[in-house]
Each structure stands twice: as C-alpha cells, then as structure tokens.
Design a protein around this motif. Structure first.
Motif, PDB file in Angstrom:
ATOM      1  N   GLU A 213       0.757  -1.266  -0.067  1.00 39.19           N
ATOM      2  CA  GLU A 213       0.079   0.023   0.089  1.00 39.19           C
ATOM      3  C   GLU A 213       0.953   1.257   0.019  1.00 39.19           C
ATOM      4  OE1 GLU A 213      -3.558   2.173   2.481  1.00 39.19           O
ATOM      5  OE2 GLU A 213      -2.987   0.156   2.774  1.00 39.19           O
ATOM      6  N   GLY A 214       1.854   1.333   0.737  1.00 38.13           N
ATOM      7  CA  GLY A 214       2.722   2.373   0.747  1.00 38.13           C
ATOM      8  C   GLY A 214       3.260   2.456  -0.567  1.00 38.13           C
ATOM      9  N   ALA A 215       3.876   1.650  -1.203  1.00 36.74           N
ATOM     10  CA  ALA A 215       4.569   1.610  -2.597  1.00 36.74           C
ATOM     11  C   ALA A 215       3.518   2.235  -3.430  1.00 36.74           C
ATOM     12  CB  ALA A 215       4.863   0.258  -2.990  1.00 36.74           C
ATOM     13  N   MET A 216       2.244   1.924  -3.538  1.00 38.43           N
ATOM     14  CA  MET A 216       1.193   2.444  -4.554  1.00 38.43           C
ATOM     15  C   MET A 216       1.032   3.718  -4.239  1.00 38.43           C
ATOM     16  SD  MET A 216       0.715  -0.149  -6.428  1.00 38.43           S
ATOM     17  CE  MET A 216      -0.586   0.613  -7.461  1.00 38.43           C
ATOM     18  N   ARG A 217       0.887   4.133  -2.982  1.00 36.28           N
ATOM     19  CA  ARG A 217       0.510   5.540  -2.623  1.00 36.28           C
ATOM     20  C   ARG A 217       2.051   6.602  -3.146  1.00 36.28           C
ATOM     21  NH1 ARG A 217      -3.893   6.705   0.056  1.00 36.28           N
ATOM     22  NH2 ARG A 217      -5.246   5.029   0.858  1.00 36.28           N
ATOM     23  N   PHE A 218       3.177   5.925  -2.845  1.00 35.59           N
ATOM     24  CA  PHE A 218       4.143   6.513  -3.397  1.00 35.59           C
ATOM     25  C   PHE A 218       4.270   6.689  -5.010  1.00 35.59           C
ATOM     26  CE2 PHE A 218       8.307   5.144  -5.213  1.00 35.59           C
ATOM     27  CZ  PHE A 218       8.996   6.402  -5.099  1.00 35.59           C
ATOM     28  N   ALA A 219       3.778   5.675  -5.666  1.00 36.14           N
ATOM     29  CA  ALA A 219       3.622   5.622  -7.208  1.00 36.14           C
ATOM     30  C   ALA A 219       2.726   6.569  -7.522  1.00 36.14           C
ATOM     31  CB  ALA A 219       3.391   4.095  -7.577  1.00 36.14           C
ATOM     32  N   HIS A 220       1.336   6.873  -6.726  1.00 37.99           N
ATOM     33  CA  HIS A 220       0.645   7.789  -7.244  1.00 37.99           C
ATOM     34  C   HIS A 220       1.260   9.284  -7.112  1.00 37.99           C
ATOM     35  CE1 HIS A 220      -2.828  10.577  -6.525  1.00 37.99           C
ATOM     36  NE2 HIS A 220      -3.405   9.990  -7.501  1.00 37.99           N
ATOM     37  N   ALA A 221       1.962   9.396  -5.812  1.00 38.60           N
ATOM     38  CA  ALA A 221       2.584  10.790  -5.791  1.00 38.60           C
ATOM     39  C   ALA A 221       3.501  11.016  -6.736  1.00 38.60           C
ATOM     40  CB  ALA A 221       2.999  10.813  -4.227  1.00 38.60           C
ATOM     41  N   LEU A 222       4.148  10.295  -7.045  1.00 42.10           N
ATOM     42  CA  LEU A 222       5.495  10.453  -8.066  1.00 42.10           C
ATOM     43  C   LEU A 222       4.878  10.676  -9.489  1.00 42.10           C
ATOM     44  CD1 LEU A 222       8.506  10.267  -8.373  1.00 42.10           C
ATOM     45  CD2 LEU A 222       8.482   8.001  -8.844  1.00 42.10           C
ATOM     46  N   MET A 223       3.713   9.889  -9.716  1.00 42.53           N
ATOM     47  CA  MET A 223       3.045  10.324 -11.083  1.00 42.53           C
ATOM     48  C   MET A 223       2.565  11.774 -10.920  1.00 42.53           C
ATOM     49  SD  MET A 223      -0.248   8.434 -12.947  1.00 42.53           S
ATOM     50  CE  MET A 223       0.737   7.257 -13.880  1.00 42.53           C
ATOM     51  N   ARG A 224       2.201  12.206 -10.010  1.00 42.86           N
ATOM     52  CA  ARG A 224       1.591  13.578  -9.994  1.00 42.86           C
ATOM     53  C   ARG A 224       2.574  14.777 -10.206  1.00 42.86           C
ATOM     54  NH1 ARG A 224      -2.697  14.748  -6.769  1.00 42.86           N
ATOM     55  NH2 ARG A 224      -2.248  16.691  -7.300  1.00 42.86           N
ATOM     56  N   ALA A 225       3.929  14.050  -9.899  1.00 40.43           N
ATOM     57  CA  ALA A 225       5.064  15.043 -10.154  1.00 40.43           C
ATOM     58  C   ALA A 225       5.891  14.636 -11.394  1.00 40.43           C
ATOM     59  CB  ALA A 225       6.181  14.850  -8.963  1.00 40.43           C
ATOM     60  N   ALA A 226       5.699  13.800 -12.005  1.00 42.80           N
ATOM     61  CA  ALA A 226       6.460  13.507 -13.090  1.00 42.80           C
ATOM     62  C   ALA A 226       5.882  13.930 -14.476  1.00 42.80           C
ATOM     63  CB  ALA A 226       7.086  12.149 -13.297  1.00 42.80           C
ATOM     64  N   GLU A 227       6.727  14.322 -15.402  1.00 42.40           N
ATOM     65  CA  GLU A 227       6.324  14.798 -16.793  1.00 42.40           C
ATOM     66  C   GLU A 227       5.711  13.539 -17.601  1.00 42.40           C
ATOM     67  OE1 GLU A 227       8.859  17.181 -18.768  1.00 42.40           O
ATOM     68  OE2 GLU A 227       9.008  18.902 -16.986  1.00 42.40           O
ATOM     69  N   ARG A 228       6.742  12.681 -17.319  1.00 42.54           N
ATOM     70  CA  ARG A 228       6.283  11.441 -18.292  1.00 42.54           C
ATOM     71  C   ARG A 228       6.815  10.235 -17.310  1.00 42.54           C
ATOM     72  NH1 ARG A 228       9.808  10.955 -23.559  1.00 42.54           N
ATOM     73  NH2 ARG A 228      11.387  11.705 -21.912  1.00 42.54           N
ATOM     74  N   TYR A 229       5.406   9.306 -17.296  1.00 39.98           N
ATOM     75  CA  TYR A 229       5.490   8.186 -16.241  1.00 39.98           C
ATOM     76  C   TYR A 229       4.869   7.091 -16.569  1.00 39.98           C
ATOM     77  CZ  TYR A 229       4.760   6.430 -11.441  1.00 39.98           C
ATOM     78  OH  TYR A 229       4.414   5.758 -10.321  1.00 39.98           O
ATOM     79  N   GLU A 230       5.246   5.932 -16.294  1.00 38.38           N
ATOM     80  CA  GLU A 230       4.758   4.692 -16.276  1.00 38.38           C
ATOM     81  C   GLU A 230       4.999   3.897 -15.147  1.00 38.38           C
ATOM     82  OE1 GLU A 230       2.879   3.472 -18.727  1.00 38.38           O
ATOM     83  OE2 GLU A 230       3.110   5.243 -20.275  1.00 38.38           O
ATOM     84  N   ALA A 231       3.816   3.105 -14.870  1.00 41.40           N
ATOM     85  CA  ALA A 231       4.020   2.185 -13.721  1.00 41.40           C
ATOM     86  C   ALA A 231       3.411   0.696 -14.034  1.00 41.40           C
ATOM     87  CB  ALA A 231       3.278   2.869 -12.335  1.00 41.40           C
ATOM     88  N   PHE A 232       3.992  -0.244 -13.592  1.00 45.20           N
ATOM     89  CA  PHE A 232       3.645  -1.544 -13.736  1.00 45.20           C
ATOM     90  C   PHE A 232       3.929  -2.302 -12.239  1.00 45.20           C
ATOM     91  CE2 PHE A 232       4.964  -0.314 -17.793  1.00 45.20           C
ATOM     92  CZ  PHE A 232       4.294  -0.956 -18.663  1.00 45.20           C
ATOM     93  N   ARG A 246      -3.617   7.560 -12.871  1.00 47.59           N
ATOM     94  CA  ARG A 246      -3.819   8.914 -13.186  1.00 47.59           C
ATOM     95  C   ARG A 246      -4.924   9.623 -12.479  1.00 47.59           C
ATOM     96  NH1 ARG A 246      -3.224   6.999 -19.209  1.00 47.59           N
ATOM     97  NH2 ARG A 246      -0.966   7.500 -19.570  1.00 47.59           N
ATOM     98  N   HIS A 247      -5.815   9.104 -11.661  1.00 50.01           N
ATOM     99  CA  HIS A 247      -6.804   9.924 -11.036  1.00 50.01           C
ATOM    100  C   HIS A 247      -6.326  10.549  -9.882  1.00 50.01           C
ATOM    101  CE1 HIS A 247     -10.575  10.560  -8.703  1.00 50.01           C
ATOM    102  NE2 HIS A 247     -11.512  10.172  -9.781  1.00 50.01           N
ATOM    103  N   ARG A 248      -6.800  11.811  -9.941  1.00 48.50           N
ATOM    104  CA  ARG A 248      -6.213  12.861  -9.030  1.00 48.50           C
ATOM    105  C   ARG A 248      -6.384  12.607  -7.502  1.00 48.50           C
ATOM    106  NH1 ARG A 248      -4.668  18.172  -9.577  1.00 48.50           N
ATOM    107  NH2 ARG A 248      -4.751  19.363  -7.659  1.00 48.50           N
ATOM    108  N   ASN A 249      -7.473  11.959  -7.225  1.00 49.41           N
ATOM    109  CA  ASN A 249      -7.551  11.532  -5.745  1.00 49.41           C
ATOM    110  C   ASN A 249      -6.949  10.404  -5.506  1.00 49.41           C
ATOM    111  OD1 ASN A 249      -9.343   9.682  -3.745  1.00 49.41           O
ATOM    112  ND2 ASN A 249      -9.679  11.935  -3.403  1.00 49.41           N
ATOM    113  N   PRO A 250      -6.103  10.102  -4.473  1.00 51.83           N
ATOM    114  CA  PRO A 250      -4.903   9.138  -4.384  1.00 51.83           C
ATOM    115  C   PRO A 250      -5.877   7.745  -4.069  1.00 51.83           C
ATOM    116  CG  PRO A 250      -4.730  10.670  -2.446  1.00 51.83           C
ATOM    117  CD  PRO A 250      -5.605  11.282  -3.504  1.00 51.83           C
ATOM    118  N   ASP A 251      -6.993   7.946  -3.045  1.00 54.43           N
ATOM    119  CA  ASP A 251      -7.772   6.882  -2.653  1.00 54.43           C
ATOM    120  C   ASP A 251      -8.728   6.264  -3.919  1.00 54.43           C
ATOM    121  OD1 ASP A 251      -7.067   6.885   0.016  1.00 54.43           O
ATOM    122  OD2 ASP A 251      -8.502   8.559   0.172  1.00 54.43           O
ATOM    123  N   GLN A 252      -9.192   7.053  -4.663  1.00 52.54           N
ATOM    124  CA  GLN A 252      -9.758   6.568  -6.020  1.00 52.54           C
ATOM    125  C   GLN A 252      -8.898   5.908  -7.077  1.00 52.54           C
ATOM    126  OE1 GLN A 252     -13.251   6.418  -6.712  1.00 52.54           O
ATOM    127  NE2 GLN A 252     -12.493   5.097  -8.218  1.00 52.54           N
TER     128      GLN A 252
END
Length: 372
Positions: A213-232, A246-252
């Motif tokens: 869960e912490g890794a996924m929240r970290f992934a969402h925050a990093l996506m919000r900050a990066a210009e080009r981003y991919e996550a698997f 890509r959803h702005r709300n982290p919980d969603q």
C-alpha cells in the motif's frame, strides 16, 4: 491504401494487426487487410469476438499457427501478451496486462485465495482493498520537490538561449529585416531540457504485502510530479497500472488499481515478469533512457539467471536503475545476500531503502539530485 499518417484513428489497430502478422511470418496481402476492415464494418461488431471472427475469416491463418495468430490478436487489440514459462516444466505462464480499454477483469470469487507473507513461485489470484489515508508530509514534499529534482536530458527541440549557444541565423535575419539591416546582438539558441521518463516497477508479491500500500501511494504521488511516467506491478503477472493511477484522488486511484491487478500478495516471479515486460516492444520502449525504479525485496523464487538476464537487458535500455528494497535501512548500506540479488548488483546503479513511504520519497529525491 492510405498512408499511416492519413489513416482514420479507428483503422489503426487493424493495420497494426496486419503488420504484426507479417512481422511474425504470416502471409497477409494488402487486399486481405482491406477485406478485414470491410468485413468488420459489415458486421457492425458488438464485441471483440466479432472482430476476431472477421480476422479469422479474411486473414485465413494456417490451422497449425492458430494459437500464435490468436496471441497476436490479443496483443494488438487487448494489449495482452504471454511470455515464456517461469521454469522448465512449469505450465503457468507470466501474462502481461495493459488496460488501455478499461482494464483487465478481476479474478472470480472461486479463483481467489488467501495470500501468504512468504516468497513463493506459485500464482495466487486475490483481491486487494486499500484503506483511506491522508497524505503524509513525505508525499507532499515529493510532489513539490520532484518536478525540479527529477533528472533531465537534452531534447532535440531548440529554444532561445539566455547566454551562450549556437547562432540562430533565422531569428537574426528576421531582426535585421525589421531594423533595416542593423543587428545589435546575435541571437542564439540551445537544445531544451526535458525531464526523463520515470518507469516504476512495483513488486506486489506476498513477501511485499506489508509494503504494497505504501508503494502504491508513493507511485501515485510520483506520477503527479513527473512529466512522463509509467507504472507496472510485477508478481506472477505483469500489469500496467498507469491509467489507474492517473486519477487525481489517491484513494480513488488505488481503488482503480485494486480492481485491475489480479495477483496481489501472490507468488514472486520477478525475472519472468520483467521478461514479459521486455517482450512487448511498446513496454520496452518506456524504459529507453528512463530512470527505472524497482520496489522489491528481490526474494525471487524463479530462476536467478532469468532475473539477471532481464535486469541486464533493462540496464542497456535505461538511463539508471534505482532498486528500493524494504530489507535496506536508510542509515546503512544494503549488501545483497541472495543469489538473485548478487547477480543483478553490477547492473543496478543504487540499492536504496523502501522501509516506508518517507524512505522511498527521500531515496528518489536524493538519487535524482546526485545523478542529475
């Protein structure tokens, strides 16, 4: 046939499918491609099954290669491909999912099992629910600092230089025309800086259950900050979760990912999942020149040689590889202990700590600052 640039967007997958067949040794004439598109139009398809029937009827795959034909169809139209088996004699195969059209279906209730907390090579399909949690100070700092801290590279596009650079003769000529041939200062230009793509690979196996869960929240925050981003996510399957995050709300965003990934807290076959990633040209292209961040404990249950080969190939594509593991602590240097981790150590730029969200955020900011 129209050129690729003038094709209607709706026709692009059909042309891509014909090209994929030819690239894999199927005899497909241009007339057959036209018949395929026309046949789909006549059917007025209600689903992917109708398109598949039109493909079989018009493109006529040889019976002995029908399985390969179907696999290429799924790759082009569903974004799905199948990689090699994890081990010799293992019938299970690592699958790659790309939810460009709404997502892979979650496992049925009878397919799900309770997950364990130890590394395993067996596939376990399970659902995962993430609780609501307020943003930590570390995530807020990551979103604010990462846009400037993430590494950049020179792009081909040129912009006006503030100090030194190459003479911009075209702009100089325009200024001279406006000023009756008088040029007060020679304008210059330079190659623009562009943020490197960030590629995040998250281990969601059972041994990483406490950190997922912490890794996924970290992934969402990093996506919000990066210009080009991919996550698997990687485990016994490879799943592209970029659209879900890509959803702005982290919980969603995490709820979207929870319904997309089928192998939460399951087995650990990192090498085979990475081989599946590299087997898809579009996915492998995401790693080219990118900062690759792997969040995993590295407790591989497959063949260590497979993981070593995959990381070596990934390193040749990537700019740098940052491996974050919960087995490392922020205060001490990480020393690989397992055969798999020792094998990949020469290809990894740095091993960092994934012991919590704050540690992961700090590792990325510090690494980006040092490596840029």
């Amino acid at each position: 046939m129209s050129t690729a640039s003038s094709l209607p967007r709706a026709a692009e997958p059909f042309i891509a499918f014909a090209q994929a067949l030819r690239a894999n040794g199927f005899a497909v004439a241009p007339e057959q491609t036209q018949d395929f598109i026309a046949g789909v139009g006549l059917l007025g398809p209600r689903g992917m099954q109708d398109i598949h029937r039109a493909a079989v009827a018009t493109l006529a795959p040889p019976p002995e290669r029908r399985d390969e034909f179907d696999a290429l169809f799924r790759m082009v139209f569903l974004g799905q491909t199948i990689a090699a088996a994890a081990q010799a004699g293992d019938e299970d195969e690592v699958q790659a999912y790309d939810a460009r059209e709404g997502g892979a279906e979650p496992p049925e209730a009878e397919e799900t099992e309770e997950s364990g907390g130890e590394a395993s090579g067996a596939e376990i399909l399970s659902r995962r629910a993430f609780g609501e949690r307020e943003d930590t100070a570390a995530l807020v700092r990551l979103r604010r600092s990462a846009p400037e801290a993430l590494p950049r590279r020179r792009s081909r596009r040129r912009v006006t230089a503030k100090s030194s650079g190459q003479p911009d003769l075209r702009r100089a000529l325009r200024q001279a025309v406006r000023r009756d041939g008088e040029l007060l200062q020679l304008p210059t230009r330079e190659r623009a800086l562009r943020q490197r793509r960030v590629l995040l690979l998250i281990d969601v196996s059972g041994s990483m259950k406490a950190e997922t869960e912490g890794a996924m929240r970290f992934a969402h925050a990093l996506m919000r900050a990066a210009e080009r981003y991919e996550a698997f996510t990687i485990g016994t399957r490879l799943t592209r979760v970029t659209p879900a995050l890509r959803h702005r709300n982290p919980d969603q965003a995490l709820a979207n990912a929870a319904g997309l990934v089928a192998d939460w807290d399951g087995g650990t076959r990192i090498g085979d999942a990475l081989q599946a990633f590299l087997a898809v040209p579009r996915f492998a292209g995401f790693a080219r020149g990118a900062l690759v961040i792997v969040v995993s404990d590295g407790l591989e249950r497959g063949d260590p040689a497979t993981l070593n080969e995959a990381i070596a190939r990934l390193r040749r594509l990537a700019w740098k590889i940052l491996w974050l593991t919960p087995l490392a602590t922020p205060s001490t240097a990480f020393v690989p202990r397992t055969e798999a981790m020792e094998g990949i150590a020469p290809h990894v730029t740095r091993f960092g700590s994934a012991a919590g969200i704050a540690a992961m955020c700090e590792e990325v900011l510090q690494f980006a600052g040092r490596a840029a």
